[in-house]
Design an enzyme around this catalytic site. Structure first.
Site, mmCIF file in Angstrom:
data_model
loop_
_atom_site.group_PDB
_atom_site.id
_atom_site.type_symbol
_atom_site.label_atom_id
_atom_site.label_comp_id
_atom_site.label_asym_id
_atom_site.label_seq_id
_atom_site.Cartn_x
_atom_site.Cartn_y
_atom_site.Cartn_z
ATOM 1 N N ASP A 115 0.861 -1.182 0.000
ATOM 2 C CA ASP A 115 0.000 0.000 0.000
ATOM 3 C C ASP A 115 0.896 1.230 0.000
ATOM 4 O O ASP A 115 1.601 1.485 0.970
ATOM 5 C CB ASP A 115 -0.898 0.019 1.235
ATOM 6 C CG ASP A 115 -1.859 -1.152 1.237
ATOM 7 O OD1 ASP A 115 -2.407 -1.437 0.172
ATOM 8 O OD2 ASP A 115 -2.050 -1.775 2.295
ATOM 9 N N ASP A 159 19.901 -10.977 -8.552
ATOM 10 C CA ASP A 159 18.474 -10.642 -8.495
ATOM 11 C C ASP A 159 17.852 -10.796 -9.875
ATOM 12 O O ASP A 159 18.228 -11.691 -10.628
ATOM 13 C CB ASP A 159 18.330 -9.207 -7.966
ATOM 14 C CG ASP A 159 17.062 -9.008 -7.160
ATOM 15 O OD1 ASP A 159 15.977 -9.107 -7.748
ATOM 16 O OD2 ASP A 159 17.143 -8.746 -5.944
ATOM 17 N N PRO A 167 18.118 6.768 -14.749
ATOM 18 C CA PRO A 167 18.957 7.946 -14.497
ATOM 19 C C PRO A 167 19.564 7.998 -13.104
ATOM 20 O O PRO A 167 20.538 8.723 -12.889
ATOM 21 C CB PRO A 167 17.995 9.118 -14.734
ATOM 22 C CG PRO A 167 16.622 8.540 -14.610
ATOM 23 C CD PRO A 167 16.732 7.133 -15.108
ATOM 24 N N ASP A 168 19.009 7.227 -12.166
ATOM 25 C CA ASP A 168 19.572 7.210 -10.818
ATOM 26 C C ASP A 168 20.485 6.015 -10.586
ATOM 27 O O ASP A 168 21.005 5.841 -9.485
ATOM 28 C CB ASP A 168 18.452 7.200 -9.775
ATOM 29 C CG ASP A 168 18.570 8.346 -8.782
ATOM 30 O OD1 ASP A 168 19.552 9.102 -8.873
ATOM 31 O OD2 ASP A 168 17.677 8.486 -7.926
ATOM 32 N N HIS A 217 12.396 -5.674 -9.192
ATOM 33 C CA HIS A 217 12.937 -6.015 -7.880
ATOM 34 C C HIS A 217 14.425 -5.713 -7.791
ATOM 35 O O HIS A 217 14.896 -5.112 -6.825
ATOM 36 C CB HIS A 217 12.659 -7.494 -7.622
ATOM 37 C CG HIS A 217 12.878 -7.943 -6.220
ATOM 38 N ND1 HIS A 217 14.075 -8.452 -5.773
ATOM 39 C CD2 HIS A 217 12.040 -7.986 -5.168
ATOM 40 C CE1 HIS A 217 13.959 -8.789 -4.502
ATOM 41 N NE2 HIS A 217 12.735 -8.516 -4.107
ATOM 42 N N ASN A 231 22.831 14.148 -7.413
ATOM 43 C CA ASN A 231 22.722 14.348 -8.860
ATOM 44 C C ASN A 231 21.412 14.993 -9.275
ATOM 45 O O ASN A 231 21.098 15.078 -10.467
ATOM 46 C CB ASN A 231 22.875 13.002 -9.590
ATOM 47 C CG ASN A 231 21.720 12.039 -9.315
ATOM 48 O OD1 ASN A 231 20.995 12.190 -8.341
ATOM 49 N ND2 ASN A 231 21.559 11.044 -10.183
ATOM 50 N N ASN A 306 9.694 -13.272 4.310
ATOM 51 C CA ASN A 306 8.508 -12.517 4.696
ATOM 52 C C ASN A 306 7.363 -13.384 5.194
ATOM 53 O O ASN A 306 6.204 -13.058 4.973
ATOM 54 C CB ASN A 306 8.016 -11.692 3.501
ATOM 55 C CG ASN A 306 9.061 -10.756 2.968
ATOM 56 O OD1 ASN A 306 9.909 -10.279 3.712
ATOM 57 N ND2 ASN A 306 9.032 -10.499 1.676
ATOM 58 N N TYR A 318 22.017 -20.119 6.104
ATOM 59 C CA TYR A 318 23.246 -20.903 6.153
ATOM 60 C C TYR A 318 24.168 -20.366 7.244
ATOM 61 O O TYR A 318 24.444 -19.163 7.301
ATOM 62 C CB TYR A 318 23.981 -20.858 4.813
ATOM 63 C CG TYR A 318 23.258 -21.572 3.696
ATOM 64 C CD1 TYR A 318 22.794 -22.875 3.862
ATOM 65 C CD2 TYR A 318 23.041 -20.945 2.475
ATOM 66 C CE1 TYR A 318 22.129 -23.534 2.845
ATOM 67 C CE2 TYR A 318 22.368 -21.597 1.446
ATOM 68 C CZ TYR A 318 21.922 -22.884 1.645
ATOM 69 O OH TYR A 318 21.255 -23.535 0.634
ATOM 70 N N VAL A 323 27.974 -14.989 5.718
ATOM 71 C CA VAL A 323 26.558 -14.702 5.489
ATOM 72 C C VAL A 323 26.036 -13.772 6.572
ATOM 73 O O VAL A 323 26.326 -13.961 7.763
ATOM 74 C CB VAL A 323 25.725 -16.000 5.458
ATOM 75 C CG1 VAL A 323 24.228 -15.689 5.492
ATOM 76 C CG2 VAL A 323 26.056 -16.806 4.215
ATOM 77 N N SER A 370 13.356 -7.989 1.390
ATOM 78 C CA SER A 370 14.128 -7.624 0.199
ATOM 79 C C SER A 370 14.587 -6.183 0.259
ATOM 80 O O SER A 370 15.619 -5.831 -0.310
ATOM 81 C CB SER A 370 13.282 -7.817 -1.061
ATOM 82 O OG SER A 370 13.210 -9.151 -1.453
#
Length: 872
Positions: A115, A159, A167-168, A217, A231, A306, A318, A323, A370
């Site tokens: 949301d 990913d 542009p970013d 993602h 920038n 999640n 792991y 990690v 994530s």
């Protein structure tokens, strides 16, 4: 997909691949693939095993060698026909030469519905701008006082790829120094052509250089790590400057497999990458992936998942020294409601309503672990650039210097939330000097222009302390009544306010998504970095302009029931000119327009009506196909009763089917009887008998059908061509003579959640449309020609397609709670609103006069129709 174990994103509350990529409420999407790739295993042999031992083991399984992961000595095999994964593992468990063997596990994107809230980067700096707790953030500004540039560090983003043209992000993309872009040559000799900004590892063929994000993602996580700072564009990452390597192993649906993940890890290791971000995972352990991570040489930052459970997710779970497992925290420093937790999770980081980069050079709010993981990966890069050291040193700096949060005690191992400034400095930064002086209140907020849906305002910047300095942010809100301090919290926040300029500067801000011909009051407060807010500004009012007359007239047909629904028109003989099929309280219902009123009739009280399709016979007889686990056909008698019959019984999986009449006036239905796409014809018309044939072996969803200019049926459908359990292609099957010819229009970017539709024009032109991850593509075929490559035209789902009387192609869809149409009149694709506050529907048909009608489902329930032009 070939030879893999499927992994997925740990992302958003929608839009972390939830979103995932399944669309909420999509029943077809509920069929899940198995927990591993069928017919594939990963095998590691003991060091003393010779080539003959390996060959003997492969021969005992009839296995084909797909690839070897040299850094860990693991082989990726496809099993012989008829041999299950379970049986193969049982056989290998008795082989003394085998160290371990395991399935090619599938992992799932942790993507939840989202949301949208205000687009402030509260995770980096929280001054209460989203209603949260002051300083419930990672202390990014305090860190930037020490260092903000991590350019020597390459962060591997494992990913869905990265939009390296954003542009970013573009200026912070890693570039392979030994690869010449676009020459089609493997210049650096690593087996991958044109791997300029990273590589794509999806599939068992050779990796390629196409690492462009086709989901969102990967770009979102990359933006949190290192969107370019200072920038003048969009957002800023934890690092203003850092090198982002795109390692694409998850497809457009956020799905991937262990084998491809291992290749991505090995690729990063081959370039000496020291930090990777991994916002994906699943419940199955893979020894091969664990070995690859352990030998990679990189700090492997991973999202915890999640599912709001303490059950371990992998790879985050792991127990490896390199990690770091990351949970998500909210703007009050609480554990996010969806986040996993437990002693195996090291720390938390902000992961709710995180603003970052998305596709089409845009920005979006996403929630999920994530979104938390890249905060930590970005912090690791900054620490590595500033302090150097081993992976253990960087990990210790991050974990030993968290902000201890009471609500996280016993929830994550450190009991704390990331503090990047503390990690840089080797301890918590000194507290800022007390600042009790609030910014000055704005007293010249002025409305300078209004449009149909927007208003533009200007004002003079005050300052950080009264009228001095530069404030931290603006909080602009609007309401349909005068705003006061007492009702401030109830006013609607505006997104995208500009960052404050120095005191005395002229500021301009636009407010969008307003209703036409409505008066709004607008108020502003100014905040500083210490969380002090100014008093309320003056509160001007603005009245938006009248909207021009809409091309669409809408009408609510029923306040109960709704989808699935379908629509058809008739201009010939018969008492009815418009017909709508729908389901209401597990009953199939017809709504029929007789020229003056809508007549409601019960068609079948025993069936809920999945796969509804409505069509008029040439003589004007209303009819429907529908059913669940059996395919039914119903047509109306002149006395108002309905004949109901079975076309085919269980196990028909006709959640989506298509009913059309052929040139001979016979009803025909395209439907799914897994694993086949089927076509049935009622020979002799309504009083005849049904004959069915198989069109194709195909796992089909979202079926639609038309007859082309030559009278041939053309069926559009989505398919699972590689048998991995995920719909991943849009196809069209056309019957030419006695054979069906199949054309693949779109592959690899559709999938569960795809909606497919097809339409034909009287001149012979055809269009087909699909949508996955809410991206609509339209394909065109001129009469006598071939299908083109398609064009991305809009974002949405629940598609319908039609040509109007002028031959203009239209596609209807639902997006952001609104039913709309997009059309191309020769000047490019344009979008028109049909109805707001809708949740589905959007079946689109041409009427007998060349106009259009579209169905929609209001959020309050029922079903409605939009007409263009109106009245009919």
């Amino acid at each position: 997909m070939d030879s893999k174990t499927v992994l997925s994103l740990m992302g958003c509350i929608v839009v972390c691949l939830a979103v995932g990529p399944l669309l909420a409420g999509d029943e077809a999407a509920r069929a899940q693939p198995t927990g591993y790739v069928p017919n594939e295993i990963l095998v590691k042999f003991h060091e003393d095993a010779g080539p003959a031992d390996v060959a003997d083991a492969a021969n005992s399984l009839g296995a084909a060698h797909l690839r070897t992961f040299r850094s860990i000595g693991v082989r990726h095999w496809r099993l012989g026909r008829g041999l299950t994964v379970e049986k193969a593992l049982e056989i290998l468990s008795k082989n003394r030469n085998v160290e371990y063997a395991e399935p090619n596990y599938i992992v799932q994107a942790h993507v939840l519905p989202n949301d949208p809230l205000r687009g402030d980067l509260w995770g980096l700096q929280n001054v209460g701008q989203t209603g949260g707790t002051f300083d419930a953030d990672i202390d990014a500004p305090e860190a930037w006082d020490v260092a903000y540039d991590a350019w020597p560090v390459v962060v591997g983003v494992i990913d869905t790829g990265i939009d390296f043209t954003h542009p970013d992000l573009a200026a912070n993309m890693w570039t392979n120094p030994d690869e010449i872009p676009g020459n089609g040559i493997d210049d650096d000799g690593n087996g991958i052509v044109d791997d300029v900004h990273g590589a794509n590892f999806i599939g068992t063929g050779a990796p390629n250089g196409n690492c462009m994000d086709d989901n969102y993602h990967g770009s979102h996580t990359a933006g949190t790590i290192g969107a370019v700072g200072n920038n003048g564009e969009g957002v800023v990452g934890v690092n203003w400057h850092v090198q982002l390597m795109a390692l694409k192993f998850l497809n457009s649906l956020g799905k991937g497999d262990t084998a491809d993940a291992i290749e991505a890890v090995e690729y990063a290791a081959s370039f000496g990458v020291r930090v990777t971000n991994n916002s994906w995972g699943g419940e199955k352990q893979s020894h091969a992936l664990k070995d690859a991570i352990a030998s990679s040489g990189a700090l492997f930052v991973a999202s915890a998942g999640n599912s709001h459970t303490s059950t371990k997710q992998y790879p985050a779970g792991y127990a490896l020294e390199n990690v770091i497992a990351v949970a998500a925290s909210d703007h009050n420093d609480g554990l996010a409601s969806f986040s996993n937790y437990g002693s195996w999770v090291h720390l938390a980081a902000p992961g709710v309503d995180t603003l970052s980069c998305v596709l089409n050079h845009g920005y979006g709010l996403k929630s999920g672990t994530s979104m938390a993981s890249p905060h930590v990966a970005g912090a690791a890069a900054l620490v590595l650039a500033y302090r150097g050291g081993t992976n253990a040193d960087v990990k210790a700096a991050l974990l030993d210097n968290v902000d201890l949060i009471p609500s996280l005690a016993g929830v994550v191992a450190t009991g704390g939330r990331l503090n990047v400034a503390g990690a840089l400095l080797g301890g918590a930064p000194p507290p800022p000097l007390p600042d009790t002086t609030a910014p000055g209140a704005v007293d010249d907020l002025t409305v300078v222009s209004t449009g149909i849906h927007d208003a533009t305002l200007t004002f003079t910047a005050t300052g950080d302390d009264g009228a001095v300095g530069q404030a931290a942010l603006y909080d602009l809100r609007y309401s349909t009544g005068p705003i006061t301090n007492d009702n401030w919290d109830a006013a609607t926040p505006v997104t995208g306010e500009p960052l404050p300029q120095p005191s005395g500067s002229t500021e301009t801000v636009s407010v969008g998504d307003l209703e036409p011909a409505t008066t709004y009051w607008l108020g502003l407060k100014v905040a500083d970095e210490a969380g002090n807010f100014s008093g309320l500004s003056n509160v001007p009012s603005a009245t938006t302009e009248e909207a021009p007359p809409s091309a669409w007239t809408t009408e609510l047909l029923s306040t109960t029931g709704g989808g699935p629904g379908d629509l058809d028109f008739h201009g010939g003989p018969g008492p009815f000119t418009v017909g709508v099929g729908m389901t209401d309280n597990n009953t199939v219902v017809a709504l029929l327009w007789d020229g003056t009123r809508w007549i409601r009739e019960t068609v079948d009280p025993t069936e809920g009506g999945s796969g509804m399709y409505f069509a008029f016979a040439p003589d004007g007889t209303p009819s429907m196909s529908y059913g669940y686990r059996k395919l039914k056909f119903a047509w109306r008698n002149p006395n108002g009763t309905w004949n109901v019959e079975n076309v085919e019984k269980s196990p028909v999986s006709n959640e989506w089917c298509a009913l059309r009449y052929n040139p001979a006036g016979e009803p025909t239905v395209a439907y799914s009887k897994s694993p086949f796409l089927r076509f049935a014809r009622k020979v002799g018309g309504l009083g005849g008998t049904w004959q069915a044939e198989t069109v194709r072996t195909a796992v089909t969803r979202y079926i639609d059908m038309v007859y082309d200019r030559d009278g041939r049926p053309a069926i559009s459908y989505s398919d699972d061509p590689d048998g991995d359990g995920w719909i991943s292609a849009l196809k069209v099957a056309t019957k030419v003579g006695s054979t069906w010819q199949v054309t693949t229009l779109h592959e690899g970017v559709v999938g569960y959640g795809v909606y497919a539709s097809i339409a034909a024009d009287a001149d012979g032109d055809m269009i087909a449309a699909d949508s996955a991850i809410s991206r609509i593509f339209v394909f065109h075929k001129p009469y006598g020609g071939t299908w083109d490559a398609g064009a991305y035209v809009a974002d949405g789902r629940d598609l319908g397609a039609a040509f109007d009387g002028a031959g203009t192609p239209y596609v209807s869809f639902v997006n952001d709670g609104r039913t709309s149409v997009t059309f191309d009149d020769g000047t490019g694709w344009q979008t028109e609103r049909v109805e707001d506050n809708t949740i589905g529907g959007s079946d689109l048909r041409r009427d007998s006069h060349g106009g259009l009608g579209v169905l929609f489902e209001p959020q309050t329930g029922g079903i409605g129709i939009g007409r263009k032009p109106a009245p009919w």
